[in-house]
Motif scaffolding. Sequence first.
Motif, PDB file in Angstrom:
ATOM      1  N   ILE A 133       0.640   1.858 -10.678  1.00  0.00           N
ATOM      2  CA  ILE A 133       1.464   1.311  -9.586  1.00  0.00           C
ATOM      3  C   ILE A 133       2.339   0.168 -10.062  1.00  0.00           C
ATOM      4  CG2 ILE A 133      -0.052   2.034  -7.720  1.00  0.00           C
ATOM      5  CD1 ILE A 133      -1.124  -0.727  -7.483  1.00  0.00           C
ATOM      6  N   ASN A 139       4.119   9.752  -6.535  1.00  0.00           N
ATOM      7  CA  ASN A 139       2.719   9.834  -6.135  1.00  0.00           C
ATOM      8  C   ASN A 139       2.239  11.252  -5.882  1.00  0.00           C
ATOM      9  OD1 ASN A 139       2.366   7.083  -6.265  1.00  0.00           O
ATOM     10  ND2 ASN A 139       2.995   6.756  -4.148  1.00  0.00           N
ATOM     11  N   LEU A 198       9.029   7.526  -4.166  1.00  0.00           N
ATOM     12  CA  LEU A 198       7.588   7.304  -4.048  1.00  0.00           C
ATOM     13  C   LEU A 198       6.840   8.616  -3.869  1.00  0.00           C
ATOM     14  CD1 LEU A 198       7.316   4.148  -1.802  1.00  0.00           C
ATOM     15  CD2 LEU A 198       6.753   4.378  -4.216  1.00  0.00           C
ATOM     16  N   PRO A 210       0.806  -1.225   0.000  1.00  0.00           N
ATOM     17  CA  PRO A 210       0.000   0.000   0.000  1.00  0.00           C
ATOM     18  C   PRO A 210       0.839   1.275   0.000  1.00  0.00           C
ATOM     19  CG  PRO A 210      -0.895  -1.565   1.547  1.00  0.00           C
ATOM     20  CD  PRO A 210       0.416  -2.129   1.089  1.00  0.00           C
ATOM     21  N   VAL A 211       2.051   1.202   0.572  1.00  0.00           N
ATOM     22  CA  VAL A 211       2.904   2.399   0.610  1.00  0.00           C
ATOM     23  C   VAL A 211       3.255   2.845  -0.809  1.00  0.00           C
ATOM     24  CG1 VAL A 211       5.077   3.333   1.476  1.00  0.00           C
ATOM     25  CG2 VAL A 211       3.822   1.671   2.823  1.00  0.00           C
ATOM     26  N   LEU A 212       3.278   1.888  -1.718  1.00  0.00           N
ATOM     27  CA  LEU A 212       3.690   2.201  -3.083  1.00  0.00           C
ATOM     28  C   LEU A 212       2.644   2.969  -3.868  1.00  0.00           C
ATOM     29  CD1 LEU A 212       5.039  -1.339  -3.995  1.00  0.00           C
ATOM     30  CD2 LEU A 212       6.397   0.666  -3.450  1.00  0.00           C
ATOM     31  N   THR A 213       1.449   3.056  -3.329  1.00  0.00           N
ATOM     32  CA  THR A 213       0.352   3.586  -4.126  1.00  0.00           C
ATOM     33  C   THR A 213       0.065   5.035  -3.756  1.00  0.00           C
ATOM     34  OG1 THR A 213      -1.180   2.785  -2.479  1.00  0.00           O
ATOM     35  CG2 THR A 213      -0.695   1.320  -4.304  1.00  0.00           C
TER      36      THR A 213
END
Lengths: 314, 449, 295
Positions: free
Chosen positions: C270, C226, C222, A133-136
Amino acid sequence: MQTSVSSGMTQTQSTKRRGRSAGLQSREALAGYAFILPALLTLTIFLILPILASAVLIFMEYDILSPAKWVGLANLKRLVSDNRMLLIYRNTLVFVVGATFLNNIGGLMLAMGVNRAMPGVLRYLLRTAIFFPVLTTTASLALVWQFLLTQDRGVINYLLSQIGVDPVPWLSSSTWALRSVILYDVWKSLGFLMVLYLAGLQGIPESLYEAARIDGANRWQLTRYVTLPLITPTAFFAIVISLIGAGQVFDNAFVLTGGGPGDASRLIVLYIYEVGFKRFEMGYAAALSLTLFAILIALTMLQFVMARRWVHYE
Amino acid sequence: MSAELHSDRGRLLSRRDMLRLSALTMAGAVAAACAPAAAPATSGEGGEAAPSQEKVSIVATTSMPINTWDNALERATEQLPNIDLKVTATPVPNWSAYSDSIVTQIAGGEQLDVIMIAIEGLRLLTNKNILVPLDPFLEADPEAQQLLMDDVHVTLREMLQVDGKQMEYPFSWNNMILYYNTAIFEEEGVDPPAEDWTWDDFLAVCEKVSRVSGAADDRYAYSFWGANLFGMHAWFFNNDTSLLTDDWVDSNVLDPKFSETLQFLADLILVHKFSPNPAGWDETAQLHAGNLVMRTCGRWCFGASLAEGFETYDIQYQPYQSGPYRTDVGTDGWGISSSAADDQAAWEVVKFLSNQDAAIDMVQLGGNVPALRSVSEMPVFAEYGPANTALFYKSLDYAKTVPSPTNFNIIEPVMNRHLETIWNGEKTVDEAVQAMHVELQAEMDKIKA
Amino acid sequence: MATVSERRITTQRSRPGRALAGFAGEAVIWAFLIIMALIEFAPISWMFSTSLRDPSRSFDLPPDFWPTAFNIGNYWTVITSPDIDFLLFFWNSLKIALIVTVAQLITCSMAAFAFARLRFRGRDAFFFVFLASMMVPWTVIMVPTFIVIRNLGLSNTHWALILPALTSAFGVFLLRQQFLTLPAELMDAAKIDGASYFRIYWQVMLPLVGPGLSALGIFTFLGSWNNFLGPLLYLRDWDKFTFPIAIIQLEGYMGMGNRAHVLAGIMISIFPVLLFFLFAQRFVIQGIAMTGLKG
């Protein structure tokens, strides 16, 4: 503050260095300035300058199009009579404490769980699943969670109904909306904290465990007397980061609940954003930011002061 | 950065190719006409026709999907040879957010020459002096003036005026109507709703088509946004009430009919279980999946059904309780920014982006109702739309403009916040309305000064 | 340690009980790990399975957490959508993220080294400034930063996203903590050998904070990949957009987009990060295990 910041230095270092010659010291000082220059320059232009500008904004009425108007203390006075702000700060406090607590306890427990003898493939799978989830993107996944948490015909409520639990108004009830925002944050950040703690755990020299084992320590004692004390620098870092991060959370509530119902899950940064970029009351937004800034600074200083009592550097 | 721009050229071309491809599969004769139009543009990319004078750069910003304008951009290379036209899109979910973004962009020093805005944000932009009146341009351009007078409904035209000045040239509009699943109606033996159906008729239909027990095959009779002035006034106007007084200067929420409407809607959720709680609920997907039978929306919702091949639905007026109106209406259009580099070129772009071709492009993508009546009378408009598409234009005579004061972007969230506490049953309609009134009136008083 | 030795005697006496407790403890830990992993992963697998379903079946109950249909049409639609050029957005996102990451690793580690290991006048004051700036809510400085960027003529360029992110107080703080955990003797030994400060930083100290660097690198990458608000605020041109903005495009006009497409778009966005992580994970976590502390 000065003493607490340098508390990281070991005692021996400071005593050793006291005897240095002036020439060496100035060379060291020059090197020091050179090393911090790139970071300092960027920070000055894109952080400190804007911060100073905001400090002036507090006394202005500014809608970002018309010229700013000096209004003195009007914005600060308005803070005192802002009833919504109190509720929103209460929400923020609940969020910050809840999210920081759950993230750090959960992150540490997961790190300790994963950091044990197990087949490599399994460790890999566990770590990947938990870290995923951290990757999103926060905003994108909040959208996914919104689908999952819908009250009527929602996925989670359907699963709960299978075990006899009544539908939970995850997003629409005043009590649940804020909890949902916290749960989403924990879901999203737990992997981050796990990796931080994992780094800390693996930084603990194996020799210390061996020594303790030779002394006959059991698993609980190894945890209590070796792992926990030596993980404190990591924990200190993780907690400071979580607190500050949680105080500034925006996307979660923005996408998941929009701050609703009513103001039930509105967090302070969302409120500041709305005052600034929906109402275009930049001056008042800056005043609100000032309160948040003051609170975060106070919290961090408290952390540093308390750190002396529980953080152990080697 | 400039090198990067050039290297992207090839990619832009491929995007156009893609568009042509999808346009061809999507439409029949009309779409096919786009393809030849694209050809000269493609060759123009390679060898410029050596323009003798320098091109004027015009940036137009829109709330619509950027591909709405792909065909127009290709036509522009031919039809507006002296203008280097660029369209930027601001991807936001509603008009409040869009007007906020325009203000932020202008403050950030962006070059915006031509701006699309709807009635909802028009007064904010006018108030901040972001738009210039179009009247001087119209006076100097009898042809455009004539088109505006003859081919645009008076309601739409006047809606984009502020203090008697035409601030935007109408491009498209919407009103809120009721979409219903014809297959489920048939299956349950329910007759299609009549034009003059009432709230009671509506409840009777809901009773027949709903199926809610907390199981996997739950089906809700009706769902509504439960938020936003445009969504809510589809119901308020059908009961001759509104959030604001008719002059848009005071709160009107203490009107008993306002509470009556909210109570009716709250009961749909809390008492009858005909409607889901709106938080997080995805109307479009649930309608297409057959988990929802009726919804309220404008024409733009048709686009999603078109794209997904959902065809078993039709449209009808919102059910009615009292008063002269049946729905609310809102219009958007193109206007000229006060910071436009070249007014005359900007005016040319306003006309160009409001013309029939642009409207047809939008209609085929399932966008709004075109402001040009002539386009709505073309076969393409009927072709792209449900059986009862004629209702869109017919309803205009029974439609009232959505309240859009200068502080629209401020009062909309105020209303939404209080409505949420009704839908979840935590406050009675009376309590919520009282609280709403206090806050709303305070906001309205601020702009009176 | 006296208490420990006493305990040893007692624990040795009750060996069977201890084994049982150990077994129960093991079971609890494993149950916890597996349940957490499932909870963390289920929403993503739901997203994946839903992105492969016919759009009208997006909200079917009971939900599927593994793919039951393989309707790759959603992905095809997203990839070939005239609005979305995923290759271009990929390149934009990647370029910005890489520049920002490399820059931060350099600037942050340099400053962190100085704050942790060099003595100079005003050091603590400077560090405090860094620390305090870390706590400034971004909303406070969003508008002034916007104006700074505008005055530098960088609106609507990728520089608007890169320049303010060239360093981060967070990174300085993270690496300073790492440098502080290194034995002080290392520094002194290198100095006695006559190494310059740059050599000490580059050859002696930096290799020892590898774990910190990789953690910072990953989170910076990241964060940039993001970043949602920055591009939304600064980028206007379609061909400069990054992934998160592209996802918003998929949500469509007034939110009318198709959920299955949105989910497919999120999956696509992702996927590169996932790939990167599948390889980087070994690197990061094993790198952490090999930390110089042991040597």
